[in-house]
Design a protein around this motif. Structure first.
Motif, PDB file in Angstrom:
ATOM      1  N   UNK A  98      -4.548  -0.742  12.495  1.00 52.24           N
ATOM      2  CA  UNK A  98      -5.199  -1.949  11.977  1.00 52.24           C
ATOM      3  C   UNK A  98      -6.508  -2.241  12.696  1.00 52.24           C
ATOM      4  N   UNK A  99      -7.400  -2.893  12.004  1.00 49.82           N
ATOM      5  CA  UNK A  99      -8.728  -3.132  12.550  1.00 49.82           C
ATOM      6  C   UNK A  99      -8.688  -3.968  13.823  1.00 49.82           C
ATOM      7  N   UNK A 100      -7.758  -4.930  13.879  1.00 48.93           N
ATOM      8  CA  UNK A 100      -7.697  -5.773  15.081  1.00 48.93           C
ATOM      9  C   UNK A 100      -7.314  -4.959  16.312  1.00 48.93           C
ATOM     10  N   UNK A 101      -6.463  -3.925  16.145  1.00 45.95           N
ATOM     11  CA  UNK A 101      -6.101  -3.076  17.278  1.00 45.95           C
ATOM     12  C   UNK A 101      -7.278  -2.201  17.691  1.00 45.95           C
ATOM     13  N   UNK A 102      -8.049  -1.730  16.705  1.00 43.53           N
ATOM     14  CA  UNK A 102      -9.222  -0.919  17.043  1.00 43.53           C
ATOM     15  C   UNK A 102     -10.255  -1.745  17.796  1.00 43.53           C
ATOM     16  N   UNK A 103     -10.434  -3.003  17.380  1.00 42.64           N
ATOM     17  CA  UNK A 103     -11.388  -3.872  18.085  1.00 42.64           C
ATOM     18  C   UNK A 103     -10.937  -4.132  19.517  1.00 42.64           C
ATOM     19  N   UNK A 104      -9.643  -4.368  19.680  1.00 36.60           N
ATOM     20  CA  UNK A 104      -9.137  -4.631  21.027  1.00 36.60           C
ATOM     21  C   UNK A 104      -9.265  -3.397  21.920  1.00 36.60           C
ATOM     22  N   UNK A 105      -9.076  -2.211  21.344  1.00 39.37           N
ATOM     23  CA  UNK A 105      -9.161  -0.986  22.132  1.00 39.37           C
ATOM     24  C   UNK A 105     -10.584  -0.702  22.596  1.00 39.37           C
ATOM     25  N   UNK A 106     -11.580  -1.129  21.801  1.00 40.39           N
ATOM     26  CA  UNK A 106     -12.972  -0.872  22.160  1.00 40.39           C
ATOM     27  C   UNK A 106     -13.626  -2.054  22.857  1.00 40.39           C
ATOM     28  N   UNK A 107     -12.862  -3.124  23.089  1.00 42.53           N
ATOM     29  CA  UNK A 107     -13.459  -4.316  23.699  1.00 42.53           C
ATOM     30  C   UNK A 107     -13.933  -4.036  25.123  1.00 42.53           C
ATOM     31  N   UNK A 108     -13.207  -3.184  25.860  1.00 45.00           N
ATOM     32  CA  UNK A 108     -13.582  -2.915  27.251  1.00 45.00           C
ATOM     33  C   UNK A 108     -14.870  -2.107  27.350  1.00 45.00           C
ATOM     34  N   UNK A 109     -15.257  -1.421  26.285  1.00 42.70           N
ATOM     35  CA  UNK A 109     -16.445  -0.573  26.334  1.00 42.70           C
ATOM     36  C   UNK A 109     -17.697  -1.292  25.817  1.00 42.70           C
ATOM     37  N   UNK A 139       0.838  -1.191   0.000  1.00 44.40           N
ATOM     38  CA  UNK A 139       0.000   0.000   0.000  1.00 44.40           C
ATOM     39  C   UNK A 139       0.874   1.241   0.000  1.00 44.40           C
ATOM     40  N   UNK A 140       0.239   2.389  -0.082  1.00 41.96           N
ATOM     41  CA  UNK A 140       0.968   3.645  -0.095  1.00 41.96           C
ATOM     42  C   UNK A 140       1.727   3.837   1.222  1.00 41.96           C
ATOM     43  N   UNK A 141       2.933   4.360   1.119  1.00 44.09           N
ATOM     44  CA  UNK A 141       3.741   4.584   2.309  1.00 44.09           C
ATOM     45  C   UNK A 141       3.223   5.738   3.150  1.00 44.09           C
ATOM     46  N   UNK A 142       2.322   6.531   2.596  1.00 49.52           N
ATOM     47  CA  UNK A 142       1.769   7.647   3.346  1.00 49.52           C
ATOM     48  C   UNK A 142       0.710   7.197   4.345  1.00 49.52           C
ATOM     49  N   UNK A 143       0.284   5.935   4.287  1.00 53.39           N
ATOM     50  CA  UNK A 143      -0.724   5.402   5.206  1.00 53.39           C
ATOM     51  C   UNK A 143      -0.080   4.464   6.204  1.00 53.39           C
ATOM     52  N   UNK A 144      -0.732   4.344   7.340  1.00 50.68           N
ATOM     53  CA  UNK A 144      -0.268   3.410   8.353  1.00 50.68           C
ATOM     54  C   UNK A 144      -0.442   1.971   7.869  1.00 50.68           C
ATOM     55  N   UNK A 145       0.400   1.044   8.318  1.00 51.15           N
ATOM     56  CA  UNK A 145       0.279  -0.353   7.885  1.00 51.15           C
ATOM     57  C   UNK A 145      -1.120  -0.917   8.143  1.00 51.15           C
ATOM     58  N   UNK A 146      -1.642  -1.632   7.136  1.00 48.02           N
ATOM     59  CA  UNK A 146      -2.948  -2.295   7.195  1.00 48.02           C
ATOM     60  C   UNK A 146      -4.108  -1.302   7.307  1.00 48.02           C
ATOM     61  N   UNK A 147      -3.870  -0.045   7.010  1.00 50.99           N
ATOM     62  CA  UNK A 147      -4.938   0.953   7.049  1.00 50.99           C
ATOM     63  C   UNK A 147      -5.316   1.439   5.652  1.00 50.99           C
ATOM     64  N   UNK A 148      -4.696   0.897   4.651  1.00 50.45           N
ATOM     65  CA  UNK A 148      -5.018   1.252   3.276  1.00 50.45           C
ATOM     66  C   UNK A 148      -5.232   0.000   2.448  1.00 50.45           C
ATOM     67  N   UNK A 149      -5.142   0.136   1.153  1.00 49.94           N
ATOM     68  CA  UNK A 149      -5.349  -0.976   0.240  1.00 49.94           C
ATOM     69  C   UNK A 149      -4.106  -1.166  -0.609  1.00 49.94           C
ATOM     70  N   UNK A 150      -3.786  -2.415  -0.943  1.00 47.51           N
ATOM     71  CA  UNK A 150      -2.678  -2.648  -1.877  1.00 47.51           C
ATOM     72  C   UNK A 150      -2.930  -1.936  -3.202  1.00 47.51           C
ATOM     73  N   UNK A 151      -1.862  -1.436  -3.801  1.00 45.15           N
ATOM     74  CA  UNK A 151      -1.967  -0.642  -5.035  1.00 45.15           C
ATOM     75  C   UNK A 151      -1.210  -1.323  -6.164  1.00 45.15           C
ATOM     76  N   UNK A 152      -1.827  -1.346  -7.320  1.00 44.37           N
ATOM     77  CA  UNK A 152      -1.228  -1.898  -8.539  1.00 44.37           C
ATOM     78  C   UNK A 152      -1.149  -0.788  -9.574  1.00 44.37           C
ATOM     79  N   UNK A 153       0.032  -0.582 -10.145  1.00 47.62           N
ATOM     80  CA  UNK A 153       0.199   0.418 -11.191  1.00 47.62           C
ATOM     81  C   UNK A 153       0.091  -0.255 -12.550  1.00 47.62           C
ATOM     82  N   UNK A 154      -0.732   0.343 -13.419  1.00 45.75           N
ATOM     83  CA  UNK A 154      -1.019  -0.227 -14.736  1.00 45.75           C
ATOM     84  C   UNK A 154      -0.694   0.803 -15.810  1.00 45.75           C
TER      85      UNK A 154
END
Length: 487
Positions: free
Chosen positions: A467-478, A171-186
């Motif tokens: 990453x989504x798994x970290x967001x889920x873990x952070x909101x698990x207590x609530x 994915x783009x280096x401007x985004x955090x890991x696992x927060x964007x989409x893989x990119x293909x140049x055509x």
């Protein structure tokens, strides 16, 4: 238009009787559109390849279902399986297929990438060539009619966010890991006569368009005329293509200063100049390739003005290897470069109308095949547009890609319901389909300008920064605790 050639030779199989009863029926509603455009051997079982075994998911049936998914954006594999199940209901003693999509996905995977590339290239090179439609008073010796006009440009595509896709297409280096989409140049080369895609090259987005363009040089032949934007107008590209006998018409690169006080005078805003070989070797060329290039390069600079919306004008400077001002006058070069904008519309047809902007397969191997199927579907629609333009004598540029897609999708269902013995009725319906395509003309909209902005407001949700798994873990207590039901 319709062939009754058998799909199989003689073989002994438990499904032989079930398949033999269906040989005289269309496998799929899209079959009638491909009969005159593809060699039947391309879709038949090949004893030397993976599709050699006789299965319920026939190679031709699987290909047509995969193609139908591409022509119908957001069509899931579940719908394709139901189409195939409905096809087998035509038997006297129908047997239902498993509703699971696994067998169909495996059948799609058995199609090799080389087979799909062959089909895409066949469709591109067997598309009719309507008149170019330039309303200019050209010289009598102008070689434009015998010249193959091609255009090149690049774009980026999004892939599903899976570990396999992230590994091969980061994915783009401007985004955090696992927060964007893989990119293909055509990068693709299109025909400016028909709009068909002739060849493509792709890689991770970190690969430059110039490096991918270098992979497409074998697609260019002597006396071709290539039109491109300033990104491809480097000294090395011009020199290499000129050695290959390929004519170039590029917009002048922004790093060059167009000084029309120098060079040989050919006319107003028309100069013949000589460029010295740069001292710095491009990174995408080998030392051997760089040494083979000449010390000097003679090119032609032309300049013209185009009006803008505020009543002023904008200067456009082009560089070309077409150095004869009598065969290639400035007015003709300006008109040819104006057609470069067509490739933006071609890419929009692929990415928006056929929804190629976001692919759906979850592995790089299937991503490559899904990409080829989009290009096959695109070339099929372009072939229909060219045939309608030649048959009904209408300008190809005025035909609607989306209108052709909708018309072909609806008429194909009706044509498939007519028995093969009623060839006259089938030809009549096919001719009516071409007439309907030719009637759907896009209005003339000179100097159209559409700002790139959105009117519909997005939802007020924040962007993903973890990453989504970290967001889920952070909101698990609530979250409220799940209650275990009583016995």
């Amino acid at each position: 238009m319709y062939t009754t050639a058998p799909l199989f030779g003689k073989f002994h199989s438990p499904i032989h009787d079930r398949v033999a009863a269906l040989r005289h029926h269309p496998l799929h509603h899209l079959e009638g559109l491909l009969d005159d455009r593809l060699d039947p051997a391309m879709l038949a079982p090949n004893p030397e390849k993976e599709n050699s075994r006789q299965r319920l998911y026939l190679p031709k049936l699987t290909f047509l279902a995969f193609l139908d998914q591409t022509l119908n954006p957001d069509s899931p594999c579940r719908e394709a399986v139901r189409q195939i199940r409905a096809y087998y209901q035509k038997q006297p003693d129908p047997k239902r297929l498993d509703k699971d999509t696994s067998a169909y996905c495996q059948a799609r995977a058995r199609w090799t990438l080389d087979e799909l590339i062959e089909i895409r290239q066949h469709l591109a090179h067997h598309t009719g060539r309507p008149p170019l439609g330039l309303d200019l008073d050209l010289p009598a010796l102008c070689p434009l009619d015998s010249c193959r006009l091609k255009v090149v440009d690049g774009t980026c595509l999004n892939l599903p966010d899976t570990p396999e896709n992230r590994r091969d297409y980061p994915q783009s280096k401007e985004q955090q890991p696992e927060c964007g989409f893989p990119l293909l140049r055509l990068v693709g080369i299109f025909s400016l006569h028909t709009g068909a895609l002739l060849e493509r090259a792709y890689a991770p987005y970190t690969t430059s368009e110039n490096a991918l363009f270098q992979q497409l040089w074998p697609t260019l032949f002597k006396d071709d005329l290539l039109v491109a934007d300033r990104n491809f107008a480097s000294w090395a590209h011009l020199a290499i293509l000129q050695r290959r006998g390929v004519h170039c018409l590029f917009r002048l690169h922004a790093s060059r200063n167009p000084d029309f006080r120098q060079g040989v005078y050919l006319g107003a805003n028309d100069r013949l100049v000589t460029w010295a070989k740069p001292t710095r070797q491009p990174t995408n060329l080998t030392p051997e390739q760089w040494q083979e290039l000449p010390a000097n390069l003679t090119v032609r600079l032309v300049r013209f003005r185009v009006p803008t919306a505020n009543g002023r004008s904008k200067k456009i400077t082009l560089v070309t290897t077409l150095t004869d001002p009598e065969l290639w006058p400035l007015k003709l070069l300006a008109a040819l470069f104006a057609r470069r904008w067509k490739i933006e519309l071609y890419l929009d047809d692929l990415k928006t109308t056929l929804a190629m902007d976001m692919l759906s397969c979850r592995s790089p191997n299937m991503i490559h095949k899904e990409l080829e199927m989009h290009l096959i579907a695109y070339n099929l629609i372009r072939s229909l547009m060219a045939e309608a333009a030649c048959t009904c004598h209408v300008p190809l540029d005025r035909l609607s890609f989306k209108g052709t897609l909708d018309t072909a999708r609806q008429y194909s269902h009706t044509i498939a319901q007519i028995p093969p013995s009623h060839r006259k009725l089938r030809r009549k319906l096919y001719a009516d389909m071409l007439a309907v395509i030719a009637e759907d003309l896009v209005p003339e909209r000179p100097d159209r300008f559409e700002p790139r902005c959105q009117k519909r407001r997005p939802k007020a949700y924040p962007f993903m920064t973890r990453p989504r798994r970290e967001l889920k873990a952070a909101h698990a207590d609530h979250l409220p605790a799940r209650r275990t039901p009583h016995a």
